[in-house]
Design a protein around this motif. Structure first.
Motif, PDB file in Angstrom:
ATOM      1  N   ASN A  27       0.833  -1.203   0.000  1.00 45.96           N
ATOM      2  CA  ASN A  27       0.000   0.000   0.000  1.00 45.96           C
ATOM      3  C   ASN A  27       0.864   1.247   0.000  1.00 45.96           C
ATOM      4  OD1 ASN A  27       0.832  -0.184   2.758  1.00 45.96           O
ATOM      5  ND2 ASN A  27      -0.884   1.111   3.337  1.00 45.96           N
ATOM      6  N   MET A  57      -1.927   8.883  -9.374  1.00 51.74           N
ATOM      7  CA  MET A  57      -2.530   7.582  -9.083  1.00 51.74           C
ATOM      8  C   MET A  57      -1.753   6.447  -9.751  1.00 51.74           C
ATOM      9  SD  MET A  57      -4.797   8.249  -6.935  1.00 51.74           S
ATOM     10  CE  MET A  57      -5.712   6.743  -6.803  1.00 51.74           C
ATOM     11  N   ARG A  61      -0.127   3.324  -7.721  1.00 51.72           N
ATOM     12  CA  ARG A  61      -0.406   1.914  -8.001  1.00 51.72           C
ATOM     13  C   ARG A  61       0.887   1.135  -8.187  1.00 51.72           C
ATOM     14  NH1 ARG A  61      -4.612   4.187 -10.884  1.00 51.72           N
ATOM     15  NH2 ARG A  61      -3.413   4.183 -12.804  1.00 51.72           N
ATOM     16  N   THR A  87      -9.115   1.480  -3.007  1.00 53.76           N
ATOM     17  CA  THR A  87      -8.697   2.842  -2.699  1.00 53.76           C
ATOM     18  C   THR A  87      -9.608   3.393  -1.615  1.00 53.76           C
ATOM     19  OG1 THR A  87      -8.041   3.183  -4.986  1.00 53.76           O
ATOM     20  CG2 THR A  87      -8.322   5.137  -3.669  1.00 53.76           C
ATOM     21  N   ALA A  95      -5.142   9.877  -0.161  1.00 50.39           N
ATOM     22  CA  ALA A  95      -5.815   8.616  -0.466  1.00 50.39           C
ATOM     23  C   ALA A  95      -4.829   7.460  -0.315  1.00 50.39           C
ATOM     24  CB  ALA A  95      -6.368   8.638  -1.885  1.00 50.39           C
ATOM     25  N   ILE A  97      -3.879   3.648  -1.605  1.00 50.14           N
ATOM     26  CA  ILE A  97      -4.032   2.612  -2.622  1.00 50.14           C
ATOM     27  C   ILE A  97      -3.528   1.331  -1.975  1.00 50.14           C
ATOM     28  CG2 ILE A  97      -3.251   1.734  -4.851  1.00 50.14           C
ATOM     29  CD1 ILE A  97      -4.490   4.156  -5.633  1.00 50.14           C
TER      30      ILE A  97
END
Length: 112
Positions: A27, A57, A61, A87, A95, A97
């Motif tokens: 993560n 993003m 990832r 998410t 945020a 992931i």
């Protein structure tokens, strides 16, 4: 070089899974950058893709996948199956992931 197989399915074509090693995950939590937020706000006025967030993003990832692969390698895995992403917002401008899957050992390939 990364030779770890990472797949969303529960099987790998032409390979036999001989051992399940357990859950692995990776993560990252990323916060938005104020300068990029200003650009994104302006882009919201005219519509279209917000490239600054798309790049953020994508990088997030990849970092999460790399961390999951490192965990799988530490278990001696050959592959990770059933890979999924999720998410969640952890703060107004940050945020998380999370990527997770099952680390497995594969039957050795027969060369010939």
């Amino acid at each position: 070089m990364n030779n770890m197989l990472v797949v969303p399915s529960s099987q790998i074509a032409n390979r036999e899974i001989i051992q399940h090693l357990g859950l692995v995950r990776g993560n990252t939590i990323r916060a938005r950058h104020l300068g990029k937020d200003i650009l994104a706000s302006l882009r919201n006025l005219v519509g279209g893709e917000i490239h600054e967030y798309t790049k953020l993003m994508a990088e997030s990832r990849e970092q999460a996948i790399d961390r999951m692969i490192d965990e799988a390698k530490s278990l001696g895995a050959d592959a990770i199956i059933d890979v999924r992403f999720t998410t969640s917002m952890v703060a107004q401008s940050a945020a998380e992931i999370l990527v997770f899957g099952t680390a497995v050992k594969l039957e050795p390939e027969i060369e010939g």
